[in-house]
Design an enzyme around this catalytic site. Structure first.
Site, PDB file in Angstrom:
ATOM      1  N   SER A   1     -35.350  26.250  32.199  1.00  0.00           N
ATOM      2  CA  SER A   1     -35.027  24.842  31.975  1.00  0.00           C
ATOM      3  C   SER A   1     -34.855  24.582  30.483  1.00  0.00           C
ATOM      4  O   SER A   1     -35.203  25.424  29.652  1.00  0.00           O
ATOM      5  CB  SER A   1     -36.112  23.937  32.582  1.00  0.00           C
ATOM      6  OG  SER A   1     -37.383  24.358  32.177  1.00  0.00           O
ATOM      7  N   CYS A   2     -34.324  23.411  30.188  1.00  0.00           N
ATOM      8  CA  CYS A   2     -34.016  22.971  28.828  1.00  0.00           C
ATOM      9  C   CYS A   2     -35.248  23.145  27.919  1.00  0.00           C
ATOM     10  O   CYS A   2     -36.346  22.775  28.338  1.00  0.00           O
ATOM     11  CB  CYS A   2     -33.626  21.502  28.905  1.00  0.00           C
ATOM     12  SG  CYS A   2     -33.293  20.714  27.361  1.00  0.00           S
ATOM     13  N   PRO A   3     -35.173  23.715  26.721  1.00  0.00           N
ATOM     14  CA  PRO A   3     -33.952  24.055  25.976  1.00  0.00           C
ATOM     15  C   PRO A   3     -33.612  25.540  26.008  1.00  0.00           C
ATOM     16  O   PRO A   3     -32.731  25.973  25.266  1.00  0.00           O
ATOM     17  CB  PRO A   3     -34.351  23.669  24.556  1.00  0.00           C
ATOM     18  CG  PRO A   3     -35.794  24.057  24.465  1.00  0.00           C
ATOM     19  CD  PRO A   3     -36.368  23.794  25.838  1.00  0.00           C
ATOM     20  N   MET A   4     -34.320  26.349  26.821  1.00  0.00           N
ATOM     21  CA  MET A   4     -34.168  27.803  26.742  1.00  0.00           C
ATOM     22  C   MET A   4     -32.736  28.284  26.998  1.00  0.00           C
ATOM     23  O   MET A   4     -32.270  29.185  26.286  1.00  0.00           O
ATOM     24  CB  MET A   4     -35.168  28.494  27.690  1.00  0.00           C
ATOM     25  CG  MET A   4     -36.636  28.235  27.375  1.00  0.00           C
ATOM     26  SD  MET A   4     -37.079  28.386  25.648  1.00  0.00           S
ATOM     27  CE  MET A   4     -36.965  30.146  25.398  1.00  0.00           C
TER      28      MET A   4
ATOM     29  N   ARG B   1     -36.051  16.633  19.212  1.00  0.00           N
ATOM     30  CA  ARG B   1     -35.897  18.076  19.025  1.00  0.00           C
ATOM     31  C   ARG B   1     -34.490  18.493  18.598  1.00  0.00           C
ATOM     32  O   ARG B   1     -34.325  19.358  17.738  1.00  0.00           O
ATOM     33  CB  ARG B   1     -36.241  18.748  20.357  1.00  0.00           C
ATOM     34  CG  ARG B   1     -36.159  20.242  20.383  1.00  0.00           C
ATOM     35  CD  ARG B   1     -36.237  20.729  21.825  1.00  0.00           C
ATOM     36  NE  ARG B   1     -35.053  20.346  22.579  1.00  0.00           N
ATOM     37  CZ  ARG B   1     -35.009  20.190  23.900  1.00  0.00           C
ATOM     38  NH1 ARG B   1     -36.077  20.377  24.625  1.00  0.00           N
ATOM     39  NH2 ARG B   1     -33.892  19.851  24.511  1.00  0.00           N
TER      40      ARG B   1
END
Lengths: 76, 404
Positions: free
Chosen positions: A13-16, B244
């Protein structure tokens, strides 16, 4: 479509997914194509925007079975 | 012919709402308006209070930690709101055929739990999370909320640095076996749309039942929670992205969207506070002090810092965690589990210790209008939002702080 490398981000899931995509693109030469597989819905919006900003070319994006999507990106 | 037209009309509506994600600013403005509505009905939106209520109910059911007599989650509006945000997001994901059970590698699940634990500690120490402390706190003209926001920024920067370090030095954490179930097959998956409609009807039925039994506030929170979940899922409304992304991709859309939402909340909250809406003259001060806590300045800064690290590692803030749960993202289910289970423990054991070591002069209620007046306080908040907007936009153009 022929891709030099495949990046599998399924389940992440975000941000990976976007972090891994950026890293994988750094390891490619200009003109190389990367195939990216993923399942995070947010990535489907983030990726085209990132390609536009970074200058890399989004060649194709398509949905596969089981909620998986696939993008082909060509390094600038 | 008329049938064709009807189909066309509904198809247009479907395409508008569910074919693509909405711009973040649309979601943030709508979420902001609902936050104002919640203040009008009962009180400013709080995210961490919902997690905490769930945690206390769990410990109470096991007769642990002495939480006897805890208000049932069925009577707690924040607990109800949080579960309905998950339900609303579930509806949004189903309607857009983007629901799937997404199980990440084990390392990501552990990061989810740790992130959730840190969010719980941050929210209880700082008295507020990304929602109550920031999205409600800053427009409430709370000095502590501004310090908490600075903490969120600092925590996010530290955690972003960690994530890049981890990807270089410990890549195995985010690789390994991952599984996806129940995702829609290409060109198919209409069952998800039908299930979405059924869940939406069930949600309305739940609200109707609460109205029928005289629980009007809970009933409205069921509806508002459902809407918040739907809106958040469709617009990727997530505070952690706003904080972020300038330090990752450089994308400023998240920051600009959240700023637009904060402006709506600021306008609504100031009207409510200055007009004493919902209070007689004797209650005016209580209304003014809503979402203003004993956290100015060190307590808010410290709590925000820890929460910022937690939300960045987990990949979801207080609300981002909930709506990603509705999309079927298992990492965020574990983040919520950490948040829920650690919140009551932190309140009971960590907070008293923090209160012992932080002097009162560094953890008091700071209501900005008491020092700057309403005009000065609003000007200060607008200045902070402008600086944030300028930074995010300048950074997006120059890539000065972004990593890719």
């Amino acid at each position: 479509m022929e891709a030099k490398e495949t990046l599998d981000t399924k389940g992440l899931s975000c941000p990976m997914p976007m972090m891994k995509l950026a890293k994988a693109m750094k390891g490619l030469n200009s003109g190389d194509v990367l195939e990216m597989l993923g399942t995070d819905p947010g990535t489907k919006s983030d990726l085209p925007k990132w390609c536009e900003k970074s200058g890399n070319k989004l060649l194709e994006g398509k949905d596969l079975d089981g909620g998986v999507f696939c993008f082909y990106i060509q390094k600038k | 012919m008329s049938d064709t037209k009807k189909t066309g009309v509904f198809n247009d509506l479907y395409q508008l709402f569910f074919a693509k994600h909405w711009p973040v600013w649309v979601g943030a403005i709508l979420a902001g308006a609902l936050n104002v509505l919640m203040f009008g009905i009962s009180g400013p939106w709080s995210g961490s209070a919902g997690y905490s209520s769930w945690g206390k109910n769990i410990y109470d059911s096991m007769n642990m930690l002495g939480f006897d007599g805890t208000q049932s989650f069925l009577e707690n509006k924040w607990a109800m709101l949080s579960i309905m945000i998950i339900a609303g997001s579930f509806i949004g994901a189903l309607m857009s055929k983007s629901f799937a059970i997404r199980i990440p590698p084990i390392g990501e699940i552990i990061k989810g739990i740790l992130g959730g634990c840190l969010m719980a500690i941050g929210a209880t120490v700082g008295i507020g999370c990304s929602i109550g402390g920031f999205f409600s706190g800053v427009p409430s003209l709370s000095g502590g909320a501004i310090m908490l926001t600075i903490g969120l920024f600092l925590g996010t920067i530290v955690a972003v640095k960690y994530l890049f370090w981890e990807m270089e030095h410990l890549p195995k954490i985010s690789t390994g076996k991952a599984y996806t179930f129940l995702g829609a097959d290409e060109g198919k998956g209409n069952w998800q749309k039908w299930l979405g409609i059924i869940v939406a009807i069930a949600l309305i039925f739940v609200a109707y039942n609460f109205f029928q039994t005289g629980h009007n506030i809970i009933a409205w929170f069921v509806i508002i929670g459902g809407l918040l979940g739907l809106i958040s899922q469709r617009s990727i409304f997530c505070i952690v992205r706003a904080f972020r992304e300038p330090f990752m991709s450089g994308d400023a859309d998240g920051a600009k969207g959240i700023i637009a939402g904060i402006l709506v909340v600021l306008f609504g909250f100031v009207v409510i506070k200055t007009m004493n809406i919902g209070a007689g003259d004797t209650m005016a001060r209580a209304i003014e002090m809503k979402a203003v806590h004993n956290n100015f300045w060190l307590r808010g800064l410290l709590g925000g810092f820890v929460f910022g690290i937690g939300m960045t590692i987990a990949g979801g803030c207080a609300v981002g965690t909930l709506w990603r749960m509705g999309e079927g993202q298992i990492k965020l289910w574990f983040a919520a589990l950490g948040f829920v289970l650690v919140s009551p423990i932190s309140s009971k054991f960590i907070v008293p210790w923090v209160e012992d070591i932080i002097p009162f002069s560094m953890r008091f209620k700071n209501y900005l209008p008491d020092y700057l007046g309403y005009s000065g306080s609003i000007a200060l908040v607008l200045l902070i939002l402008f600086v944030w907007y300028w930074f995010a936009t300048w950074n997006e153009r120059t890539g000065k702080f972004s990593q890719f």
